[in-house]
Write a protein that holds these residues in place. Sequence first.
Motif, PDB file in Angstrom:
ATOM      1  N   HIS A 107       0.918  -1.371   0.045  1.00 17.70           N
ATOM      2  CA  HIS A 107      -0.113  -0.169   0.175  1.00 17.70           C
ATOM      3  C   HIS A 107       0.954   1.182   0.102  1.00 17.70           C
ATOM      4  N   HIS A 114       0.284  -7.832   2.799  1.00 13.43           N
ATOM      5  CA  HIS A 114       1.800  -7.320   3.039  1.00 13.43           C
ATOM      6  C   HIS A 114       2.369  -8.846   2.906  1.00 13.43           C
ATOM      7  N   ASP A 123       2.495   4.055   1.703  1.00  8.68           N
ATOM      8  CA  ASP A 123       3.198   4.184   2.957  1.00  8.68           C
ATOM      9  C   ASP A 123       3.800   3.423   3.506  1.00  8.68           C
ATOM     10  N   ASP A 124       3.537   2.025   3.086  1.00  9.11           N
ATOM     11  CA  ASP A 124       4.376   0.647   3.376  1.00  9.11           C
ATOM     12  C   ASP A 124       5.982   0.968   3.350  1.00  9.11           C
TER      13      ASP A 124
HETATM   14 ZN   LIG Z   1       0.083  -1.787   4.067  1.00 11.44          ZN
END
Ligand SMILES: [Zn+2]
Length: 245
Positions: free
Chosen positions: A17, A129, A19-20
Amino acid sequence: MSVNLATPAVALAIGAHPDDVEFGCGATLAKWSAAGAVVHHLICTDGSKGSWDASADTAALVVTRQGEQRAAATALGATGRCVFLDWPDGELDSGLRQRWEIAYWIRKLQPTVVLGHDPWRRYRLHPDHRHAGLLTVEGVVAARDPHFFPEQELAHHRPASLLLFEADEPDHVEDVSGYAEAKISALHAHTSQLLSTMHIDPTATVHEVERQRAAFDDRIRQRLAEHGAREGVGEGEAFKLIADL
Ligand SMILES: [Zn+2]
């Protein structure tokens, strides 16, 4: 435990995503960017479930989060591309179609170092994730071998190193002393995620927002100090290093 890879010419960070990547390896990317590396982001999903507001316009959220991701990359000093694969948030699979895309971008961007989620981190709950981590590992394998996906008509490419963040068994630290603020600025660029991932309520009073923001920033600095302490550096980001690719 090893410390510090040579600055790569090109780095490709793969996240599930927007921001990861900043949470996982933002300070390392800022350090390498400052040293002249070309840093690319590849985001697997569209981030459309990244809101606690049940009435949120998810199509608008996708556009917002792509803009935030570009701003975050700029805050890190990254000069490469932000690639968005736009798989639906929460529904990422690590199948052949997705692997095809990851291999394509590894071949196209030719990174010296690839960074991604550790898919083998125990008790990890979020499926995106885990799948993004598997895709990173499997994409590297497909990209390096010439008989995978020959219809891509791109030269096969073998990165020198793979760094897995959020690692279950970290064995490598990047000394990121001096780059905490770049990481924090990049995280703040993900404005739509302030409440859900940073516990900063933008509707609170100015004073309260400042207090929550300072608490978040302290948590990030604390994490960098903990990772750095593993190898006696002031601030660090820890990884599982796979150098035999
Ligand atoms: Zn994430």
